[in-house]
Design an enzyme around this catalytic site. Structure first.
Site, PDB file in Angstrom:
ATOM      1  N   CYS A   1      -3.559   3.089 -14.438  1.00  0.00           N
ATOM      2  CA  CYS A   1      -3.928   3.479 -13.208  1.00  0.00           C
ATOM      3  C   CYS A   1      -2.368   3.344 -12.488  1.00  0.00           C
ATOM      4  O   CYS A   1      -2.030   4.208 -11.336  1.00  0.00           O
ATOM      5  CB  CYS A   1      -4.941   3.144 -12.230  1.00  0.00           C
ATOM      6  SG  CYS A   1      -4.771   1.401 -12.310  1.00  0.00           S
TER       7      CYS A   1
ATOM      8  N   HIS B   1      -6.820  -2.046  -8.958  1.00  0.00           N
ATOM      9  CA  HIS B   1      -7.010  -0.444  -9.316  1.00  0.00           C
ATOM     10  C   HIS B   1      -5.789   0.038  -8.220  1.00  0.00           C
ATOM     11  O   HIS B   1      -6.000  -0.297  -7.265  1.00  0.00           O
ATOM     12  CB  HIS B   1      -8.272   0.067  -9.071  1.00  0.00           C
ATOM     13  CG  HIS B   1      -8.219   1.541  -9.526  1.00  0.00           C
ATOM     14  ND1 HIS B   1      -7.776   1.992 -10.839  1.00  0.00           N
ATOM     15  CD2 HIS B   1      -8.603   2.554  -8.752  1.00  0.00           C
ATOM     16  CE1 HIS B   1      -8.146   3.314 -10.826  1.00  0.00           C
ATOM     17  NE2 HIS B   1      -8.569   3.734  -9.476  1.00  0.00           N
TER      18      HIS B   1
END
Length: 1029
Positions: free
Chosen positions: A454, A851
């Site tokens: 990510c 994330h």
């Protein structure tokens, strides 16, 4: 009192006198009145409301009724009961028929007055039955619209259970009977508004009770497929299309086109009527469904229907192009009809005589959308003329009308024709419209998470949305080169043109991953971004140097890039050196330098001998530290193994690649070295907490949360540029004094980049507690940022100085004690406006896990001067400048207001307000990397709207043939994959569930929530990432 009121409203007294007395009557409602008097007043006001001779009487009735119902609730509850409501709906009121609109409005108002009374439940039960009966009687649009308003306000009145399905079906039937005989614009607008209210009611019912959706759609198809010549369904049915989830296209179209019970005549009739829906002004997605059905029929080879419908309706669709409100949808359908009808020019020749007049009309209408339409329409016409050559007498007027518009290249024409033929639809059975999954709403493509990637996905999407940079990358001619830039171009091309909802960037990941990044472990997106830009920059410089030395017919391959020793490197170095001397500071910049490169000037002023040393260096991003006073506030922290660190709770991680860069760790190497004074950076600079706090007190007034001030990016930028006193263990070695001396260090931006990258240094290591922690303070993000740029420099020492070692990012976290500069003030400080382009967000409480996702929008250069809505004066580096306040949406029309949220494979629409509120709503989600676009007068250098080879689609340059072929091949593969998936589900489509969740961002869940692994799929964060701050 009722007699007095009745006599008053019917008298001939002046209106002002009547109003005064009515006001007294309304005030008297507070007094005690017996039940009989209340009933008499309720009867009178009801009669005035329903049968009043004029508007004044009706208004008086409403005012008095509401007043008496409020103060005498029990009496009104006895009056407005289920029997009274039932009699109104079944028998009417005195001279009024039961279908009179006034009765529906009266009941609607009565429900508002009695809503808190227990007896309202009995009225709800009555209405659930009566509204179904009313709908079955096919009421007129106005009555149906008023009934829809009532049901929207009081959903308890909507039939429940099986009755809800019947109600929806009958409401669809009722819409099918709507017709407007008027041609006046005002009455047509009212008619459209009435239909919209009814369709919105159906939409709300479908959302609450999904089981009603499929029966309603079956009813729609039954109506439009009817071959009964005595009944022509209303075009108003088009208002329902926008409320049907696009995710259902695959299932519904396949069911229709493969159902043996649907005869060809019925299908032809249904398709023709759907095409007629293009005339409905507020119908969204009609063209999507029409094209999907056309493709579905081609997939099952029902060419007879397609030929009949095309020849029957192509002229009608063309005529819709004259009306701007429905022009985009009509053009989409016309394009598909003509491009797929490739066996004969018959359909095209039907519209040929009218093309010239249409083009002339569109040129003259002056609408903003006309230019885009003409580009698309021109491409369509050239495709058709190319395919059906041999009719010069017919096509000469068209070519004359289009002579000033850019003609698409031959490769593009072939590609369009190849993808549009009916025979190419055989693989589209499952997809019908391939862009109807996640990409259908936003038009953007996601990136598949390859296992904790990510950090890469968020950065790549931010770079892709940097419009001018994307266009420059796509316009590069890199044929025969297998460089990293070529792979980035390939990635950008797929993000722009693939039909997939998400693309797997495996090739680019393998080529761009820093060597010290452990696969499938979380990494720092800022470090990856610096490494990527550095690689691209150095690679371009190497290629330019090699191509200037090697023969022109030699192809620059990976082996040469990786091992240039096979060439005469000594001679090459000499050549490069000589060329650099010849250019005298005008060295040709790389693409990365043009887009992201700026210059920062560092001044060190010796407080003893008053001499000043200067150095100018190139930066690709600015790392903005939090003031230690504020960074030490309590925040979440996770223990971990300490990395190399200094003594001021600031983490330093030495990267194995010395070429890694930021504003202090140079990406390109110094462009100017005017002195040779050596600086010994010391990481033990003292912290003056009060001085740190003063930076923020003097800055522009930030927003407040509770009693604490919210930092802004402007505050951090001010702190970054504030003077720093070098004293104590951090004294400066002055060559003139030949000793360590106290000095003042200042930094000034002397050349601004096109794209300004700001990294907020949120991670620090506390040696006292032996924990690594994240600074979770909310930082307000301005939409418009004004960057102070010094256009002239002060007098500098003639001696040269260099840095012994790269200044690490940790220096930015050292305390900077603000102090008025004693050097000469700069001559001119220009405030360069920047507009926010993208924000990369880190979700989590630790630097080793979490994330990344990004917010972004398209921002291009504009000639309009951008001014923030509010500004305040702040003192910065000894000069007074204007700084925009944070969080204010500027008022200028040229900057797009459409924001996207890129979360790996998922791409959704969002808003700037969501960007501002992300940390306040989800405390673990904080802005980490910001990209701003400079707003300048004129176009960006090198970016042109058109090229000689063809039209730039959506402003982007035409792709190289190699890229076009690769995308075409992959799109066909995708269609085949979709077909296989659809055929595997063929047995389930007959009983497919209509339960759905629209593909949108749920504000109740943090965007960073992406499953147990926390990285959008593909493994957890078990490995400590290598982070540089």
């Amino acid at each position: 009192m009722d007699k007095i009121l009745e006599g008053l409203v019917t008298s001939s007294h002046p209106l002002n006198l009547k109003k005064v007395i009515v006001k007294k009557v309304v005030e008297s409602a507070e007094n005690s009145v017996n039940e009989e008097q209340c009933k008499a007043m309720f009867n009178l006001t009801t009669r005035l409301i329903l049968e009043g001779d004029d508007l004044f009487q009706k208004q008086v009735g409403h005012q008095v009724l509401e007043a008496y119902a409020r103060y005498h609730r029990s009496e009104f509850e006895n009056f407005f009961n289920r029997n009274f409501v039932l009699s109104l709906l079944q028998e009417g009121y005195r001279s009024l028929e039961r279908k009179d609109i006034a009765i529906i409005d009266y009941i609607h108002n009565g429900l508002k007055l009695i809503m808190s009374c227990p007896s309202v439940l009995e009225i709800f039960a009555v209405l659930q039955v009566e509204v179904l009966r009313i709908v079955c009687e096919r009421p007129e649009p106005l009555l149906c619209a008023r009934l829809s308003e009532l049901l929207s306000d009081f959903v308890q009145c909507i039939p429940k259970g099986k009755l809800s399905i019947a109600f929806c079906q009958q409401l669809v039937r009722t819409i099918g009977h709507f017709h407007s005989v008027s041609t006046l614009e005002k009455e047509l607008r009212e008619y459209v508004s009435q239909v919209t209210k009814v369709s919105s009611l159906l939409q709300n019912i479908w959302k609450v009770e999904p089981c009603t959706l499929l029966p309603s759609l079956q009813e729609v198809f039954a109506i439009i497929s009817s071959t009964d010549a005595s009944f022509e369904p209303s075009v108003a049915l088009a208002s329902l299309v926008q409320h049907i989830p696009l995710q259902m296209i695959t299932v519904l179209i396949r069911s229709l086109t493969t159902d043996p019970n649907v005869k060809d005549a019925s299908m032809t009739q249904a398709l023709c009527r759907m095409i007629d829906w293009l005339s409905w002004p507020l119908a969204h997605h009609v063209e999507t469904w029409v094209i999907a059905l056309l493709k579905g029929l081609a997939a099952v080879q029902k060419f007879t229907i397609l030929i009949d419908v095309t020849l029957l309706k192509v002229e009608l669709v063309f005529n819709r192009l004259w009306f701007p409100v429905v022009r985009p949808g009509a053009l989409a359908v016309l394009s598909h009809m003509l491009l797929s009808f490739q066996h004969s020019p018959e359909a095209f020749h039907v519209i040929v005589p009218h093309v010239g007049n249409l083009v002339q009309s569109v040129r003259n209408d002056g609408l903003p959308s006309s230019t885009t339409f003409l580009v698309q329409f021109t491409e369509l016409m050239h495709c058709m003329i190319y395919h059906y050559s041999g009719f010069p007498d017919l096509y000469e007027p068209i070519l004359e009308a289009l002579k000033d518009l850019t003609k698409p290249c031959e490769e593009k024409i072939k590609l369009v024709l190849n993808q549009s033929a009916w025979t190419s639809q055989s693989n589209a059975l499952a997809s019908c419209l391939p862009r109807l999954s996640g990409k259908s709403e936003t038009g953007k493509t996601g990136l598949i998470n390859l296992g904790n990637t990510c950090y890469m996905n968020s950065v790549l999407q931010a770079l892709f949305m940097a419009t001018d940079f994307r266009r420059r990358v796509l316009s590069l001619n890199l044929n025969g080169c297998n460089s990293l830039m070529k792979k980035l171009q390939h990635l950008f091309a797929f993000l722009a043109h693939t039909q997939r909802e998400a693309y797997a960037p495996q090739i680019f990941f393998d080529a761009s991953r820093p060597p010290w990044f452990t696969p499938r472990s979380q990494q720092d997106c800022s470090e990856y971004l610096r490494f990527l830009l550095d690689r691209l920059h150095e690679e371009e410089r190497t290629i330019k140097a090699l191509t200037s030395k090697i023969p022109s017919d030699t192809v620059v391959t990976d082996s040469i890039l990786e091992d240039p020793s096979c060439l005469d490197t000594e001679g090459l170095a000499s050549s490069c050196c000589n060329s650099h001397i010849i250019r005298c500071g005008r060295e040709e910049k790389t693409l990365i330098e043009n887009m992201f490169g700026g210059k920062l000037q560092t001044n060190i002023y010796c407080l003893n001998c008053k001499s000043t040393s200067q150095k100018t260096e190139v930066f690709s991003d600015l790392s903005l530290a939090f003031c230690p006073l504020l960074a030490d506030k309590p925040s979440l922290a996770l223990a971990c193994s300490p990395k190399k660190k200094d003594d001021d709770c600031i983490e330093i991680d030495v990267a194995p690649c010395a070429e890694l860069s930021s504003v202090e760790n140079k990406i390109y190497g110094p462009l100017e070295q005017d002195t040779d004074i050596k600086v010994q950076p010391n990481l033990n600079s003292s912290v003056d907490a009060s001085s740190c706090a003063s930076i923020y007190d003097s800055a522009s007034s930030p927003q407040k949360i509770g009693k604490e001030k919210t930092l802004s990016v402007t505050d951090l930028l001010n702190y970054f540029l504030a003077p720093e006193i070098l004293d104590g263990d951090n004294q400066y070695h002055c060559e003139k004094c030949a000793s360590l001396q106290n000095a003042e260090k200042t930094m000034q931006i002397v050349e601004e980049p096109e794209y300004l990258i700001l990294t907020l240094l949120r991670f620090s290591y506390d040696p006292k507690c032996h924990v690594r922690r994240k600074i979770l303070d909310n930082v307000s993000i301005p939409l418009v940022l004004e960057l102070p740029v010094e256009r002239t420099t002060s007098l500098a020492s003639s001696a040269d100085w260099t840095l012994n070692a790269d200044i690490s990012d940790a220096v930015e976290n050292l305390a900077k004690k603000p102090k008025p500069s004693e050097t000469e003030e700069l001559c001119c400080t220009q405030l360069v406006p920047y507009v926010l382009s993208s924000v990369v967000v880190h979700s989590g409480t630790s630097s080793e896990s979490g994330h990344y996702y990004s917010y972004a929008r398209n921002v291009t250069s504009t000639s309009q001067s951008l001014q923030p809505e509010n500004s305040s004066k702040i003192e910065l580096a000894g000069s007074e400048i204007s700084s925009s306040l944070v969080g204010n949406e500027p008022r200028f029309g040229d900057v797009p207001k459409e924001w996207f949220l890129f979360n790996d494979s998922r791409v959704t629409f969002t808003s700037f307000q969501s960007v501002l509120n992300i940390t306040s709503r989800f405390p673990k989600d904080t802005a980490y990397v910001l990209i701003y676009k400079k707003q300048t007068c004129g176009d960006v250098d090198g970016v042109q709207p058109t090229t000689a080879s063809g039209v730039w689609l959506n402003g982007d340059p035409p792709l190289q043939k190699e890229l076009m072929d690769a995308i075409t091949k992959d799109n066909k593969l995708y269609l085949q994959e979709q077909e296989l998936n659809a055929r595997a589900r063929a047995l389930q489509t007959a009983s497919a569930s209509c339960s759905f969740r629209p593909n949108g961002f749920d504000d109740n869940d943090p965007p960073g929530s992406c499953g147990p692994s926390g990285g959008g799929g593909g493994g957890g964060f078990s490995t400590i990432g290598r982070l540089v701050f």
